[in-house]
Design a protein around this motif. Structure first.
Motif, mmCIF file in Angstrom:
data_model
loop_
_atom_site.group_PDB
_atom_site.id
_atom_site.type_symbol
_atom_site.label_atom_id
_atom_site.label_comp_id
_atom_site.label_asym_id
_atom_site.label_seq_id
_atom_site.Cartn_x
_atom_site.Cartn_y
_atom_site.Cartn_z
ATOM 1 N N GLN A 210 0.832 -1.206 0.000
ATOM 2 C CA GLN A 210 0.000 0.000 0.000
ATOM 3 C C GLN A 210 0.866 1.255 0.000
ATOM 4 O OE1 GLN A 210 -3.621 -0.128 2.244
ATOM 5 N NE2 GLN A 210 -3.574 2.052 2.729
ATOM 6 N N TRP A 211 1.967 1.234 0.749
ATOM 7 C CA TRP A 211 2.881 2.373 0.694
ATOM 8 C C TRP A 211 3.393 2.589 -0.729
ATOM 9 C CZ3 TRP A 211 5.748 0.496 5.632
ATOM 10 C CH2 TRP A 211 5.176 1.104 6.773
ATOM 11 N N ALA A 212 3.637 1.497 -1.446
ATOM 12 C CA ALA A 212 4.131 1.627 -2.819
ATOM 13 C C ALA A 212 3.135 2.366 -3.702
ATOM 14 C CB ALA A 212 4.426 0.246 -3.401
ATOM 15 N N ARG A 213 1.843 2.159 -3.422
ATOM 16 C CA ARG A 213 0.801 2.823 -4.224
ATOM 17 C C ARG A 213 0.576 4.263 -3.792
ATOM 18 N NH1 ARG A 213 -1.604 -2.178 -3.099
ATOM 19 N NH2 ARG A 213 -2.979 -1.238 -1.537
ATOM 20 N N THR A 214 0.647 4.521 -2.500
ATOM 21 C CA THR A 214 0.233 5.837 -2.001
ATOM 22 C C THR A 214 1.386 6.798 -1.737
ATOM 23 O OG1 THR A 214 0.207 5.006 0.286
ATOM 24 C CG2 THR A 214 -1.852 4.862 -0.973
ATOM 25 N N LEU A 215 2.608 6.268 -1.606
ATOM 26 C CA LEU A 215 3.785 7.118 -1.367
ATOM 27 C C LEU A 215 4.909 6.739 -2.345
ATOM 28 C CD1 LEU A 215 3.801 7.022 2.547
ATOM 29 C CD2 LEU A 215 3.307 9.028 1.131
ATOM 30 N N PRO A 216 4.616 6.725 -3.629
ATOM 31 C CA PRO A 216 5.587 6.198 -4.599
ATOM 32 C C PRO A 216 6.895 6.971 -4.677
ATOM 33 C CG PRO A 216 3.812 7.352 -5.729
ATOM 34 C CD PRO A 216 3.398 7.235 -4.285
ATOM 35 N N GLU A 217 6.872 8.268 -4.408
ATOM 36 C CA GLU A 217 8.091 9.063 -4.516
ATOM 37 C C GLU A 217 8.924 9.030 -3.239
ATOM 38 O OE1 GLU A 217 8.899 10.339 -7.413
ATOM 39 O OE2 GLU A 217 7.024 9.503 -8.185
ATOM 40 N N ALA A 218 8.299 8.682 -2.133
ATOM 41 C CA ALA A 218 8.986 8.739 -0.846
ATOM 42 C C ALA A 218 9.543 7.397 -0.386
ATOM 43 C CB ALA A 218 8.023 9.270 0.223
ATOM 44 N N TYR A 219 9.200 6.331 -1.068
ATOM 45 C CA TYR A 219 9.446 4.968 -0.611
ATOM 46 C C TYR A 219 10.412 4.312 -1.591
ATOM 47 C CZ TYR A 219 7.702 0.296 1.012
ATOM 48 O OH TYR A 219 7.547 -0.965 1.528
ATOM 49 N N VAL A 220 11.656 4.064 -1.152
ATOM 50 C CA VAL A 220 12.679 3.574 -2.067
ATOM 51 C C VAL A 220 13.382 2.344 -1.487
ATOM 52 C CG1 VAL A 220 13.076 5.777 -3.210
ATOM 53 C CG2 VAL A 220 14.341 5.244 -1.114
ATOM 54 N N PHE A 221 13.906 1.514 -2.382
ATOM 55 C CA PHE A 221 14.565 0.273 -2.003
ATOM 56 C C PHE A 221 15.968 0.222 -2.589
ATOM 57 C CE2 PHE A 221 10.252 -0.846 -1.210
ATOM 58 C CZ PHE A 221 10.233 -1.986 -0.422
ATOM 59 N N CYS A 222 16.885 -0.328 -1.832
ATOM 60 C CA CYS A 222 18.181 -0.734 -2.353
ATOM 61 C C CYS A 222 18.191 -2.256 -2.308
ATOM 62 C CB CYS A 222 19.319 -0.159 -1.508
ATOM 63 S SG CYS A 222 20.955 -0.471 -2.206
ATOM 64 N N VAL A 223 18.347 -2.885 -3.457
ATOM 65 C CA VAL A 223 18.209 -4.344 -3.541
ATOM 66 C C VAL A 223 19.471 -4.966 -4.116
ATOM 67 C CG1 VAL A 223 15.697 -4.243 -3.752
ATOM 68 C CG2 VAL A 223 17.109 -4.231 -5.818
ATOM 69 N N ALA A 224 19.706 -6.205 -3.730
ATOM 70 C CA ALA A 224 20.808 -6.997 -4.277
ATOM 71 C C ALA A 224 20.230 -8.227 -4.954
ATOM 72 C CB ALA A 224 21.778 -7.395 -3.169
ATOM 73 N N ARG A 225 20.692 -8.485 -6.175
ATOM 74 C CA ARG A 225 20.258 -9.658 -6.925
ATOM 75 C C ARG A 225 21.456 -10.558 -7.196
ATOM 76 N NH1 ARG A 225 16.656 -5.739 -8.865
ATOM 77 N NH2 ARG A 225 14.482 -6.458 -9.017
ATOM 78 N N GLN A 226 21.171 -11.842 -7.184
ATOM 79 C CA GLN A 226 22.174 -12.852 -7.526
ATOM 80 C C GLN A 226 21.543 -13.762 -8.564
ATOM 81 O OE1 GLN A 226 23.381 -15.844 -4.484
ATOM 82 N NE2 GLN A 226 25.433 -14.955 -4.727
ATOM 83 N N HIS A 227 22.107 -13.743 -9.775
ATOM 84 C CA HIS A 227 21.512 -14.491 -10.892
ATOM 85 C C HIS A 227 20.046 -14.100 -11.086
ATOM 86 C CE1 HIS A 227 25.195 -16.714 -10.630
ATOM 87 N NE2 HIS A 227 24.871 -17.263 -9.472
ATOM 88 N N SER A 228 19.809 -12.798 -11.039
ATOM 89 C CA SER A 228 18.501 -12.176 -11.291
ATOM 90 C C SER A 228 17.486 -12.360 -10.167
ATOM 91 C CB SER A 228 17.893 -12.696 -12.611
ATOM 92 O OG SER A 228 18.755 -12.407 -13.689
#
Length: 341
Positions: A210-228
């Motif tokens: 729900q935060w992703a829908r209602t606060l899209p500019e304020a809510y950010v992620f740093c993610v790590a992927r391994q083999h996608s």
């Protein structure tokens, strides 16, 4: 919005209320209190980050009920921000406490100016420490490193080299960029951190989405992927001047991955976006070695039982002196200490 006001945005609060994370069922019964930050009638002390379990035990030993109590705070969010506004006052909150037959009232993570206003109304101050990185106009991450003591700078570079050897794909993403399958992975990573402590997570997947829908500019992620595949994540909120670290999780064991996602990438983000500070939250002295510095924070407390008001007041007086000494000690342990910054 600046200075923690983001977390009083109805969109932020509604996600926790509407998905049941902060509700009467979970012990967070919201009350109407004109002009104040969210006010709750609490049946426990979890999710507050100002720990008062010893007060509850003292009440129990005296044959008294500590719960319910009133808590003026943002659920699960230990970030300093406005608490008493408009017609709200410490005296009005004391009166409501008595009307609600609550043992006590607590205002958590309020600005120092607000704390001073009500300290003369019989409220007791409790001090704590949080850890904040300050942007001193750094042009890039290496400029920040150059400001550190040599030993601390070498340690950070060594940690980053060790992690780079794993060849993980680490990047920033907005919350709106994830697929539904990835949201399942993100939530599993978030929940895994609680599972390590034998706890259920405070928030559910619906709340995060729900935060992703209602606060899209304020809510950010740093993610790590391994083999996608997503193998680690840290999520943050940001306003016009600050980045706020919230939670992280990982499905792999990798030296320094936590420091990279939760601290170093956040510092880079602040420099790149011109943000003034990076608030990493309460607890965690290891942040001092990575460019964060101690900052005082406070909460205010009032107890309807005069005996406990007096006894806890004496206890907090001693605790504040202990915290003063601890704060001075922490200041000497920062990564900048050798340069006198």
């Amino acid at each position: 919005m600046n200075d923690g006001a983001l977390f009083l945005d109805e969109a932020y609060l509604a996600a926790m209320h509407e998905t049941g994370c902060a509700s009467a069922r979970t012990g967070w019964q919201r009350l109407d209190f004109s002009g104040a930050a969210p006010l709750y009638r609490k049946a426990h002390s979890w999710g507050e980050f100002v720990f008062d379990f010893e007060f509850a035990r003292a009440y129990a030993q005296a044959g008294l009920e500590y719960y319910p109590k009133l808590v003026c705070a943002v659920p699960y969010t230990p970030v300093t921000g406005p608490r008493l506004r408009g017609q709200a006052s410490g005296e009005a909150l004391q009166q409501l406490c008595e009307e609600q037959a609550a043992s006590s009232a607590h205002i958590l993570f309020l600005p120092q100016a607000e704390a001073r206003l009500i300290e003369g109304e019989g409220w007791l101050r409790r001090d704590d420490v949080r850890f904040v990185w300050t942007n001193r106009g750094y042009a890039h991450f290496d400029a920040f490193l150059a400001a550190l003591a040599s030993k601390k700078r070498k340690n950070i570079r060594a940690e980053r080299r060790k992690l780079a050897a794993l060849e993980l794909d680490i990047r920033w993403q907005t919350a709106a960029e994830f697929s539904r399958a990835e949201w399942d992975q993100l939530f599993a990573l978030y929940a895994s951190t609680y599972a390590l402590r034998g706890q259920a997570p405070y928030l559910n997947q619906d709340c995060l989405m729900q935060w992703a829908r209602t606060l899209p500019e304020a809510y950010v992620f740093c993610v790590a992927r391994q083999h996608s595949r997503l193998v680690a994540m840290a999520y943050f909120f940001r306003d016009q001047s600050a980045l706020y670290g919230r939670h992280w999780g990982s499905s792999i064991v990798a030296d320094s991955l936590h420091f990279e996602l939760c601290y170093y990438r956040g510092i880079e983000y602040c420099i790149a976006h011109g943000l003034e500070r990076f608030d990493a939250g309460v607890q965690g002295e290891h942040r001092l070695l990575r460019g964060f510095e101690p900052v005082r924070t406070q909460s205010m407390h009032w107890f309807s039982d005069r005996r406990f008001q007096a006894a806890i007041g004496h206890y907090l007086l001693r605790e504040r002196e202990m915290m003063r000494r601890q704060f001075e000690h922490l200041r000497q342990k920062t990564a900048f200490a050798e340069r006198g910054l």
